[in-house]
Motif scaffolding. Structure first.
Motif, short mmCIF file in Angstrom:
data_model
loop_
_atom_site.label_atom_id
_atom_site.label_comp_id
_atom_site.label_asym_id
_atom_site.label_seq_id
_atom_site.Cartn_x
_atom_site.Cartn_y
_atom_site.Cartn_z
N GLU A 79 0.79 -0.96 -0.05
CA GLU A 79 0.30 -0.12 0.36
C GLU A 79 0.70 1.28 -0.19
O GLU A 79 0.61 2.57 -0.97
N ARG A 80 1.84 1.40 0.24
CA ARG A 80 3.14 2.63 0.90
C ARG A 80 3.56 2.41 -0.41
O ARG A 80 3.36 4.08 -0.73
N TRP A 81 3.92 1.24 -0.67
CA TRP A 81 4.64 1.47 -2.63
C TRP A 81 2.94 2.09 -3.91
O TRP A 81 3.29 3.61 -4.48
N MET A 82 1.93 1.90 -3.48
CA MET A 82 0.37 2.27 -3.64
C MET A 82 0.43 4.13 -3.83
O MET A 82 0.03 4.46 -4.99
N ASP A 83 0.62 4.00 -2.52
CA ASP A 83 1.00 5.31 -2.53
C ASP A 83 2.11 6.43 -3.47
O ASP A 83 1.35 7.35 -3.87
N ARG A 84 3.14 5.86 -3.41
CA ARG A 84 4.02 6.45 -4.15
C ARG A 84 3.28 6.51 -5.46
O ARG A 84 4.47 7.53 -5.91
N LEU A 85 3.45 5.10 -6.31
CA LEU A 85 3.65 5.19 -7.01
C LEU A 85 1.93 6.28 -7.94
O LEU A 85 2.17 6.65 -9.00
N ARG A 86 1.00 6.33 -6.89
CA ARG A 86 0.08 7.08 -7.26
C ARG A 86 0.13 8.90 -7.34
O ARG A 86 -0.13 9.78 -8.40
N GLY A 87 1.36 8.97 -6.97
CA GLY A 87 1.78 10.47 -6.56
C GLY A 87 2.86 10.59 -7.48
O GLY A 87 2.80 11.69 -7.59
N GLY A 88 3.57 9.77 -7.69
CA GLY A 88 4.71 9.93 -8.88
C GLY A 88 3.77 10.24 -10.16
O GLY A 88 4.29 10.74 -11.53
N LEU A 89 2.49 9.56 -10.32
CA LEU A 89 1.70 9.87 -11.98
C LEU A 89 0.89 10.10 -11.53
O LEU A 89 0.22 10.95 -12.62
N GLN A 90 0.96 11.37 -10.99
CA GLN A 90 -0.08 12.24 -10.42
C GLN A 90 -0.09 13.29 -11.86
O GLN A 90 -1.48 13.61 -12.54
N LYS A 91 1.16 13.87 -12.46
CA LYS A 91 0.69 14.69 -13.33
C LYS A 91 1.05 14.58 -14.54
O LYS A 91 0.00 15.15 -15.57
N THR A 92 0.84 13.23 -15.18
CA THR A 92 0.06 12.11 -16.15
C THR A 92 -1.49 12.31 -16.24
O THR A 92 -1.86 12.51 -16.40
N GLY A 93 -1.81 11.87 -14.72
CA GLY A 93 -2.94 11.28 -15.29
C GLY A 93 -4.06 12.53 -14.51
O GLY A 93 -5.18 12.66 -14.79
N ALA A 94 -3.16 13.19 -14.08
CA ALA A 94 -4.80 14.60 -13.98
C ALA A 94 -4.96 14.98 -15.51
O ALA A 94 -6.46 15.22 -14.99
N GLY A 95 -4.81 15.23 -16.58
CA GLY A 95 -5.44 15.44 -17.61
C GLY A 95 -6.10 15.19 -18.06
O GLY A 95 -7.10 14.89 -18.54
N ILE A 96 -5.71 13.29 -17.35
CA ILE A 96 -6.62 12.36 -18.02
C ILE A 96 -8.26 12.32 -17.30
O ILE A 96 -9.62 12.28 -17.54
N THR A 97 -7.89 12.44 -15.81
CA THR A 97 -9.36 12.10 -15.12
C THR A 97 -10.03 13.23 -15.07
O THR A 97 -11.51 12.72 -14.71
N GLN A 98 -9.08 14.55 -15.22
CA GLN A 98 -10.74 15.69 -15.51
C GLN A 98 -11.36 15.50 -16.47
O GLN A 98 -12.17 16.36 -16.25
N VAL A 99 -11.79 14.85 -17.29
CA VAL A 99 -12.68 14.23 -18.46
C VAL A 99 -12.92 14.16 -17.80
O VAL A 99 -14.67 14.13 -18.57
#
Length: 375
Positions: A79-99
């Motif tokens: 779960e700690r790794w998933m938190d880091r992964l979500r944080g790391g991919l935030q810049k990439t995912g932000a533009g997609i999820t806001q759609v």
């Protein structure tokens, strides 16, 4: 100490007997030959050799590095790794999820999603594939809510990335020889240091080859990682990179080491003369071990986006890559390039990195990546 050779017993010493000398005037006569009974000839037959038991082949004990990574040690670590992964991919995912916020399922949503995927460097081919797959899933599931569409997109992305999901396995060969390549600044040496630590934690003995002989800082940096992880290193200032790698593989075979990792000089795929040097290193490794190199890993910087795909194609054409390490995904909005790689050149992604710490390099999991990207 055991000896495989038995020493022969020395022959018995001859026994000498002294007889009294004959008188000088005694006549000399030849001694009578004593008749010797000749034994009847015996039938000679070759003894049949005793059957030799063929030893059963020793099964190799490969080590799947997925089991040696921190993220699989416990549910909390994962779960700690998933938190880091979500944080790391935030810049990439932000533009997609806001759609998927405040909208409805129509052509406009798909147009916005197409633009967001292209901005994330997913690439034209992968974007078209994802949109077609997504529309099919929406129709089959009769989804009516945009959040449901986002979940279906995660499923489509998982299926697209699944061919990249493969773990590095060591132990099938002794030693397992890993050749690491990439452009300058991609993070090769740091990734090697982190990988060495994970291998050491998996109880694998590692020997490093400092084949980047052109940059003194690279040798020094690798030596620091070797000292930190308490592993051996073969390094020669100004030596031929291929010769250093040959010596390292030979030393690992002689010392019974499990893994050899060869660091190479960074170079652009357009520098054809330098790419030829990499081919030479690969050929020389094969001279030290006919089955090697067993892994040829390319380290790519996630910040480079579509250029990462270009690097994968060029290095794969030259060296036949077996796996990728994708670094620095935490500093980019172009993490969608993994989808482009999966669609156009599906070389397995062994590890992804989302930071500088040791625990920030982990094995790649398609489902986890898709969920973290679209969370």
């Amino acid at each position: 100490m055991f000896s495989f050779f038995k020493k022969k017993a020395p022959p018995p010493a001859p026994i000498f007997t002294m007889e009294p000398p004959a008188p000088l005037d005694a006549p000399v006569t030849a001694p009578k030959a004593t008749p010797v009974a000749t034994p009847p000839p015996a039938a000679i037959s070759s003894p049949k050799p005793a059957p030799v038991a063929t030893p059963a082949p020793v099964a190799a004990e490969p080590v799947d590095m997925r089991g040696g990574m921190a993220m699989f040690e416990s549910a909390a670590a994962r779960e700690r790794w998933m938190d880091r992964l979500r944080g790391g991919l935030q810049k990439t995912g932000a533009g997609i999820t806001q759609v998927f916020v405040g909208t409805r399922i129509d052509d406009h949503l798909y147009e916005e999603l197409e633009a967001a995927l292209l901005m994330a460097d997913t690439g034209v081919k992968a974007t078209e594939h994802l949109l077609q797959d997504l529309k099919r899933r929406v129709k089959d599931s009769k989804a009516t809510d945009p959040q449901q569409v986002k979940t279906l997109l995660a499923d489509a992305l998982t299926d697209l990335l699944k061919p990249l999901e493969k773990a590095l396995v060591v132990g099938q060969y002794q030693p397992t020889v890993v050749m690491v390549v990439g452009v300058n600044g991609a993070g090769k040496t740091t990734s090697i240091g982190k990988l060495t630590r994970h291998l050491a934690d998996a109880e694998q003995s590692v020997l490093l080859a400092a084949a980047d002989t052109f940059r003194a800082a690279a040798r020094e940096q690798l030596a620091v990682w070797a000292d930190r992880n308490r592993v051996e290193i073969v390094s020669q200032e100004g030596a031929d990179p291929a010769a250093v790698t040959f010596d390292a593989v030979s030393a690992a075979k002689a010392r019974g080491r499990d893994v050899v990792i060869a660091d190479t000089a960074g170079r652009l795929p357009t520098q054809l003369h330098l790419m030829e040097e990499l081919k030479k290193i690969r050929r020389v490794i094969a001279k030290a071990d006919l089955t090697a190199p067993h892994e040829v890993l390319l380290v790519v910087d996630g910040n480079t986006g579509q250029n990462a795909l270009t690097q994968v194609k060029a290095f794969d054409d030259a060296l036949t890559l077996t796996g990728l390490i994708v670094t620095k995904l935490d500093g980019t909005a172009k993490g969608g390039v993994l989808a482009a790689i999966a669609r156009e050149r599906p070389v397995p992604v062994y590890f992804i990195g989302v930071g500088e710490k040791l625990e920030d390099l982990e094995t790649f999991d398609a489902r986890e990546f898709a969920q973290a990207l679209l969370s």
